[in-house]
Write an enzyme that holds these catalytic residues in place. Sequence first.
Site, PDB file in Angstrom:
ATOM      1  N   CYS A   1       3.711  -4.899  -1.182  1.00 28.84           N
ATOM      2  CA  CYS A   1       4.518  -5.673  -0.151  1.00 28.84           C
ATOM      3  C   CYS A   1       5.342  -6.706  -0.783  1.00 28.84           C
ATOM      4  CB  CYS A   1       3.503  -6.337   0.922  1.00 28.84           C
ATOM      5  SG  CYS A   1       4.455  -7.370   2.061  1.00 28.84           S
TER       6      CYS A   1
ATOM      7  N   CYS B   1       4.408 -10.304   0.160  1.00 32.25           N
ATOM      8  CA  CYS B   1       3.182 -11.191  -0.312  1.00 32.25           C
ATOM      9  C   CYS B   1       2.432 -10.515  -1.559  1.00 32.25           C
ATOM     10  CB  CYS B   1       2.096 -11.204   0.963  1.00 32.25           C
ATOM     11  SG  CYS B   1       1.410  -9.582   1.193  1.00 32.25           S
TER      12      CYS B   1
ATOM     13  N   CYS C   1      12.910  12.743   5.684  1.00 33.63           N
ATOM     14  CA  CYS C   1      13.286  11.958   6.423  1.00 33.63           C
ATOM     15  C   CYS C   1      14.073  10.925   6.015  1.00 33.63           C
ATOM     16  CB  CYS C   1      12.222  11.594   7.428  1.00 33.63           C
ATOM     17  SG  CYS C   1      11.130  10.198   6.213  1.00 33.63           S
TER      18      CYS C   1
ATOM     19  N   CYS D   1       0.568 -10.196   5.497  1.00 32.06           N
ATOM     20  CA  CYS D   1       1.676 -11.177   5.837  1.00 32.06           C
ATOM     21  C   CYS D   1       2.319 -10.769   7.170  1.00 32.06           C
ATOM     22  CB  CYS D   1       2.491 -11.445   4.931  1.00 32.06           C
ATOM     23  SG  CYS D   1       3.472  -9.898   4.373  1.00 32.06           S
TER      24      CYS D   1
ATOM     25  N   HIS E   1       7.066  -6.180   8.700  1.00 31.73           N
ATOM     26  CA  HIS E   1       7.241  -4.870   9.147  1.00 31.73           C
ATOM     27  C   HIS E   1       7.570  -3.902   8.275  1.00 31.73           C
ATOM     28  CE1 HIS E   1       9.040  -1.602  11.443  1.00 31.73           C
ATOM     29  NE2 HIS E   1      10.134  -1.704  10.820  1.00 31.73           N
TER      30      HIS E   1
ATOM     31  N   HIS F   1       6.796   2.908  10.168  1.00 29.48           N
ATOM     32  CA  HIS F   1       6.115   3.502  11.446  1.00 29.48           C
ATOM     33  C   HIS F   1       5.194   4.671  10.608  1.00 29.48           C
ATOM     34  CE1 HIS F   1       9.213   1.585  13.614  1.00 29.48           C
ATOM     35  NE2 HIS F   1       8.196   1.580  14.468  1.00 29.48           N
TER      36      HIS F   1
ATOM     37  N   ASP G   1       2.701  13.877  11.819  1.00 27.53           N
ATOM     38  CA  ASP G   1       3.354  15.039  11.575  1.00 27.53           C
ATOM     39  C   ASP G   1       3.090  15.070   9.989  1.00 27.53           C
ATOM     40  OD1 ASP G   1       5.298  13.217  10.590  1.00 27.53           O
ATOM     41  OD2 ASP G   1       6.745  13.893  12.032  1.00 27.53           O
TER      42      ASP G   1
ATOM     43  N   ARG H   1       2.244  10.628   8.527  1.00 29.17           N
ATOM     44  CA  ARG H   1       3.449  10.301   7.552  1.00 29.17           C
ATOM     45  C   ARG H   1       3.632   8.859   7.872  1.00 29.17           C
ATOM     46  NH1 ARG H   1       9.055  10.516   9.213  1.00 29.17           N
ATOM     47  NH2 ARG H   1       8.273  11.566  11.147  1.00 29.17           N
TER      48      ARG H   1
ATOM     49  N   CYS I   1       6.229   6.256   7.193  1.00 28.41           N
ATOM     50  CA  CYS I   1       7.594   6.403   6.979  1.00 28.41           C
ATOM     51  C   CYS I   1       7.966   4.973   6.848  1.00 28.41           C
ATOM     52  CB  CYS I   1       8.232   6.868   7.966  1.00 28.41           C
ATOM     53  SG  CYS I   1      10.008   7.105   7.954  1.00 28.41           S
TER      54      CYS I   1
END
Length: 131
Positions: free
Chosen positions: A47, A50, A65, A99, A102, A105, A109, A117, A119
């Site tokens: 991340c 953090c 994707c 932390c 975001h 997602h 699939d 997955r 992503c």
Amino acid sequence: MEKLEKTLEEWKAMLDPQQYEVCRLSATERPFSGKYNATKTDGVYHCVCCNEALFDSKAKFDSGCGWPSFYEPIGKSAMTEIRDVSHGMIRTEVKCARCDAHLGHVFPDGPPPTGLRYCINSVCLNLEPRE
């Protein structure tokens, strides 16, 4: 795991503008623009907020994707999942468990062995190469 909490002002001071927008305000980087989308480097993804270990490169795959994709996190406790009904669809958002950054997602699939997955926005990650 000890939770890391900072104010939005503290996050804004430590992150670059794109990292702040994505990690703290749940924005998304443009597809195929992230530095880790096509990388094949062996290592562990952490991340950016953090330094928590999130994904092993061994779980990375090319989903086509436009964002780095992984079939599993480094551990079940590395992230939290939240139902996301924004943008007229139902998705599962993933956040860093330490932390609350975001990350992206998760979708049902992906390839075996998990069929998932993850992503993930490159801007949320730092890759620590294995020696």
